[in-house]
Design a protein around this motif. Sequence first.
Motif, short mmCIF file in Angstrom:
data_model
loop_
_atom_site.label_atom_id
_atom_site.label_comp_id
_atom_site.label_asym_id
_atom_site.label_seq_id
_atom_site.Cartn_x
_atom_site.Cartn_y
_atom_site.Cartn_z
N GLU A 3 -12.10 2.19 -9.89
CA GLU A 3 -12.89 2.10 -8.66
C GLU A 3 -13.62 0.77 -8.61
OE1 GLU A 3 -15.47 5.45 -7.89
OE2 GLU A 3 -16.77 4.20 -6.63
N GLU A 4 -14.15 0.39 -9.72
CA GLU A 4 -14.91 -0.84 -9.73
C GLU A 4 -14.02 -2.07 -9.58
OE1 GLU A 4 -18.08 -0.62 -12.66
OE2 GLU A 4 -18.21 -2.80 -12.41
N ALA A 34 -20.90 4.80 -4.74
CA ALA A 34 -19.57 4.19 -4.81
C ALA A 34 -19.69 2.80 -5.42
CB ALA A 34 -18.96 4.10 -3.42
N ALA A 35 -18.57 2.33 -5.98
CA ALA A 35 -18.56 1.03 -6.64
C ALA A 35 -18.77 -0.09 -5.62
CB ALA A 35 -17.23 0.83 -7.36
N TRP A 62 -7.13 3.16 3.96
CA TRP A 62 -8.09 2.28 3.29
C TRP A 62 -7.42 1.27 2.36
CZ3 TRP A 62 -8.96 7.38 4.47
CH2 TRP A 62 -9.86 7.55 5.53
N CYS A 63 -6.35 0.73 2.87
CA CYS A 63 -5.68 -0.29 2.08
C CYS A 63 -6.40 -1.62 2.22
CB CYS A 63 -4.23 -0.44 2.53
SG CYS A 63 -4.05 -1.01 4.23
N ALA A 64 -7.19 -1.74 3.29
CA ALA A 64 -7.96 -2.96 3.53
C ALA A 64 -7.09 -4.18 3.82
CB ALA A 64 -8.93 -3.26 2.40
N ARG A 107 -17.06 -2.49 -4.84
CA ARG A 107 -15.88 -2.86 -4.06
C ARG A 107 -15.24 -1.69 -3.36
NH1 ARG A 107 -12.47 -6.51 -8.21
NH2 ARG A 107 -13.83 -8.32 -8.02
N TYR A 108 -15.93 -0.59 -3.32
CA TYR A 108 -15.29 0.64 -2.84
C TYR A 108 -14.67 0.44 -1.46
CZ TYR A 108 -14.27 5.46 -2.14
OH TYR A 108 -13.59 6.63 -1.92
N ARG A 109 -13.51 1.00 -1.28
CA ARG A 109 -12.86 0.89 0.01
C ARG A 109 -13.13 2.13 0.84
NH1 ARG A 109 -7.62 0.96 -1.40
NH2 ARG A 109 -7.80 0.52 -3.60
N ARG A 120 -5.27 -8.63 -6.59
CA ARG A 120 -5.95 -8.80 -5.31
C ARG A 120 -7.36 -9.37 -5.44
NH1 ARG A 120 -5.68 -3.89 -1.02
NH2 ARG A 120 -6.47 -5.05 0.76
N ARG A 121 -8.04 -9.02 -6.48
CA ARG A 121 -9.39 -9.51 -6.68
C ARG A 121 -9.57 -9.81 -8.16
NH1 ARG A 121 -9.34 -9.20 -1.72
NH2 ARG A 121 -10.94 -8.32 -0.37
N TRP A 168 -16.08 -3.83 0.50
CA TRP A 168 -14.86 -4.65 0.43
C TRP A 168 -14.92 -5.70 1.52
CZ3 TRP A 168 -10.87 -4.34 -3.14
CH2 TRP A 168 -9.76 -5.14 -2.88
N PRO A 222 0.81 -1.23 0.00
CA PRO A 222 0.00 0.00 0.00
C PRO A 222 0.84 1.27 0.00
CG PRO A 222 -0.69 -1.51 1.75
CD PRO A 222 0.58 -2.05 1.20
N MET A 236 -3.77 -0.25 -5.03
CA MET A 236 -3.35 -1.31 -4.11
C MET A 236 -3.89 -2.65 -4.60
SD MET A 236 -4.44 0.79 -0.77
CE MET A 236 -3.76 2.39 -0.42
N GLY A 295 -11.50 -0.90 -5.99
CA GLY A 295 -12.05 -0.27 -4.78
C GLY A 295 -11.49 1.11 -4.53
N GLY A 296 -10.56 1.55 -5.36
CA GLY A 296 -9.99 2.88 -5.17
C GLY A 296 -9.83 3.57 -6.51
#
Lengths: 195, 367, 603
Positions: B141-142, C34-35, C92-94, C37-39, B159-160, C138, B60, B151, B145-146
């Motif tokens: 984002e989708e 937000a998506a 928010w690295c999760a 998977r949004y973190r 990661r996913r 997430w 990260p 990351m 997640g960011g």
Amino acid sequence: MDKDFINENKTIEEIKNTFHSAEAKLQRKNRIIVKLRSDLIPPFLSYAKNYLSFDHLAHFSCVDWIEDNQFELVYILYSYEKNIIAIVKTRIDREKAEFVTVKHLWRQAETFEREFHEMYGINFTGNNRLTEFILEDWDDIPPMRRDFDTMQYSKENFYTRPGREDAQDVREVITKKSGEKIPDFAKEFSVRKLK
Amino acid sequence: MREKETTLYFGPQHPGITGNMMVKLKVAGDTIVKAETHVGYLHRAFEKLMERRTWMQSFPIVCRICVPEPDPNEENLARAVEEIEGREVPERAKYIRVMVLELSRLAAYFLWMGGQSGTAGLYTVPQWSVGDRDYILDLFEELTGGRIYHMYIWAGGVRRDLPEGFADKVLKTMDYIESRLPEYDKLMFDNAIFQKRAQGIGVIDKDKALEWGVVGPPLRGCGIKHDVRKDEPYEVYDKLDFVVPTYEGGDIWARAMVRRKEMEQSISIIRQVIEKMPGGEYYNKVPTPLNWFVPPGEAYVKTESARGEFGYYVVSDGSLKPRRVHVRGPAYVHGVSLLENILVGANISDVAMIMNSLGVCPPEIER
Amino acid sequence: MAINLKGIVSPYNALKQIGRKPHTVQYPFQKKEAAQRYRGFHYNDLEECIGCGTCATICQNEAIDMIFIDGFETTSGDSGLRPRVDNGRCCWCALCVDSCPTGSLSLTKDYLHVSDDPDTFLLVPGLDNPEGKENLSWISNGNSLLDYQRIPMPELEGKERVKSFAEVVLGYSEDQARAEAARCVGCGICTDNCPVHMHIPEYINAIARGDDEMAVKIIYDNNPLGETCGKVCTRRCEEICAVSKRGEPIAIRWLKRYATEKAKNKDILKEIVNPTILPPNGHSVGIIGAGPGGLTVGYYLALRGFDVTIYEAKDHAGGMIMYGIPKYRLPIDSIDKQIEYMKSIGVKILFNTKVGKDISFNELKQKHEAIYIGIGFEVPYKLGIKGEDAEGSIQAINFLRAINSEKHVEIGDKVVVVGGGNVAIDAARVSRRLGAEVTILYRRRVEDMPADWEEIEGAEEEGVIIHPQAIPLEIITDENNKVKAIKYANAEMIPDPKGGRPRPKIIEGDEHIIEVTSVIAAIGQEADYSFLPQEVLESIEIKRGRIVVNEYQQTKLPWLFAGGDIANRRADAISAIADGYRAVKGIEMLLLNKEIKNGGRLN
Ligand SMILES: Cc1cc2nc3c(=O)[nH]c(=O)nc-3n(C[C@H](O)[C@H](O)[C@H](O)COP(=O)(O)OP(=O)(O)OC[C@H]3O[C@@H](n4cnc5c(N)ncnc54)[C@H](O)[C@@H]3O)c2cc1C
Ligand code: SF4
Ligand code: SF4
């Protein structure tokens, strides 16, 4: 000789023939590692650049091997023609950290040397621009040295917002409940704070 | 009569500067006599921090080295660790990585378009290009997640997996972006003002380019055809069909045109990736991060970022934490020794143009 | 100079955008969701969370504190702590989500928080944002960074096993052990369930780091029979392992086994453990029974400078771990090594010395200032059915003792074992190794069997037939009073109206007879206290066959301590060891601390 690495091995041979004391070996495809005595670095780099077509100083790095009391200088050269990267390494004394500049070969080496001067305290003779680069008014030990403790530094120089003093240690809470006594010699293995 | 020299501090807060840095200029009239790069406004000591963090915790961190294009950092750290460990990466993950890297290149080029034309005084382009970049950020984002710091790429794969219907969305976005390129041509690349400001300015000497460590679009803008994706193909670039555009001239214009043409290549690469991406695993799990020891070893890996060869030298001493992660972004050379050199003789009004064309990015210089 | 007409005209193309719908979202009238998977901010399912603190450990920003919150207490399997996130530090690295063993922690789609009070940036996920549950984005399902699968233990194959008494479990290789140890998150939740509270995360961590000797040293800190436990422990720790919430618990027992086996003989062991032995303090303690409990008392008292003597009726130490547990689970070499090591640090054992027969209890009392009794349960319960005294009807522990003493026992080729505990399974698996066909008759269902599931599986792999819900009625004998067959009835399970476990009830008329050559009973044991003088028996309290003790294993007589099977209901080696360890503390206090009032009672 491995068929797949003809180019690499040929280069290694050439290096060994010219610099008898050089330890040169294949790391993988497109990568060779050359270890040299520090005084041979300037002639070697000049030879590598001018005769072996390693014209690109791709990277220049420094690693602190504090346990050996040495710094390792790592010149990463690339030959566009051969498509080989040579990782050229040498070790210098950490106490009397001094080396010679190679900026006459690659002007951008000047920047790296400035950084290592600032971050590791290495003096590069011949580089007359070892001025402040990234830091400002720094008066502690050069911060990339392994013995510079960032945590300690931040504790001394920054304040922590109050409000988090109630934090507990999970292991302690459990031992408190069970009555387990962790002997001192084992404690270092239960410290899970990774910082 | 010689004009009197004065000192001009360009930055650290200046709209034409690519991030917080300063160029100290000695000028005679409006001609630059000497330039000195000053950085240190964005030093976050990431390399030092990583020496105190576990391998997993380092992931990260590295993305933060570059806002416009964080992914090559993740890619480099991942590949370096994989090389030291000898860890295999599932084929699907390799395709996903290429997709991410090309999306990130496109996003970076959109941002560059904004900056480059903004410094030429063309203020519509930034409005558009930042907006269009957002469609790529939506994809990120989708997927991750960011929007900015993904990351997402890490040792062993990604990661996913792709979310449902993601591939279609990517293709749709590519169609949209492709349809926008002619508009940008009209607004920027064909624009007489831009051409006037870019042609013949900020010239890099072709004969010196390799020795001076010029990489990426600036190198290809000297007519030299080198691209890490071709020289030392990583992931699945060797299975994809794309060309490396070059332009002669070594000036801002050539660099701009290289990027403009590369956008088309990236779109094509992304389409190929989506078409060829196999199923299966996307992650070859590393040990539990608290107990992940990377065997002793070293690796130098490089990725072709939007600004050129992005290198990482990573050393492991066999412990839980990296011994050394040394980042070499293109800007480390472009923004200091190269910039200081080619600014000499340039006009003050071109400084920002030149900096943008070289992809100078201070967080990369000081990390 | 030519005029660049195109270059001048084409930019005006932008004008055609006028009047088009903008691409931007009209915030705050419109909001962008937000998506998936949004973190965003954290959410924690507080009921699922066990307070292991892995989230706090992995967070590289030190954004997570583990704190006590109302409604949660430290219990077995739960530290009672819950994470609190400092959103002023979080990036928010999760990593926390992806490392959470229970999967209770997630991130949500919420990402807006505006306040001029910086204290509100501290969020106890789940407590401060219960609505987050509806907004999970997430999550770590299927994407965890943890390894939920255990490294399988290499074992002999069932067919091979029954051919001999060779150890079934082959042990981890170095790589396997490191990989298994690496799965541990080091929270220490497990230690609470271990009767002796071994330093589990510490020795596992030592193994993960490649320091096996340190692991051994840590193990021996409060368990002198680490290798025994490494092979046969009932491992309650694994039951509450944080990783077991979603996967297979860390193989704590096998890792202990791996480490302790690294010490190949008693000298190496001594060198590794390198214990501090205090100079003699002049106090003398007598121990009756060299079972795991008695040995533990002997070991730690000897280290602390006490003069200790263990009186053991048999010619080998170990008690039930020597004479009960079959050798394919715990080889004799291993026991010998551990006992030899104890002797080498000063534990004296008098073999073939049965208290009450070879030496009187009163004599012991005169010789020593304190006495620990650890005689275990050696008298088997009877089945209480007709024919039980016939030739060929044997008691499991007598049978196992004989086999473990390398005596020959004639069981024939068709054996029925009655019972469902570990002793029954051991007797059955030993009988298989003697070449017999074996059926186990058990009153309740298989899932009710008190035996370890691994043992049950092991027995089945070796060809033991388990017949649940079968109640023996009579042993049928021939004219020479030799066992010929066993009659049993099938049972149905009657639910307990009070919510207890269902009880078996004989189905009238559903009776069967199996021809057998012997019947082995394994339905429990009790102690033989006859060696204790009347006045001692009267002064102490014995409840349901067990001596009542306090937290220091002290009986009502201050100088008399008791532990092991005769004092605890768990009846396993580690509990006996824990009893011994507690007794050591008690005896130390009693004999070294002059201040003790209350007539020597320690509480
Ligand atoms: C077949 C079997 C399998 C088992 N398997 C396991 C297992 O896998 N895992 C596990 O954790 N536990 C297992 N157990 C239980 C475990 O062995 C016991 O709980 C444990 O050994 C009890 O220890 P203790 O200290 O109470 O003494 P015990 O082990 O019962 O030993 C008592 C000792 O006292 C001696 N003694 C008795 N009377 C006198 C006297 N008057 N004078 C001198 N000495 C005397 C005996 O000879 C014996 O050596 C098993 C038990 C049996 C029977
Ligand atoms: S890692 Fe999960 S289970 Fe452990 S304390 Fe954190 S939220 Fe709770
Ligand atoms: S998301 Fe990352 S930074 Fe935030 S609390 Fe979790 S581990 Fe720490």
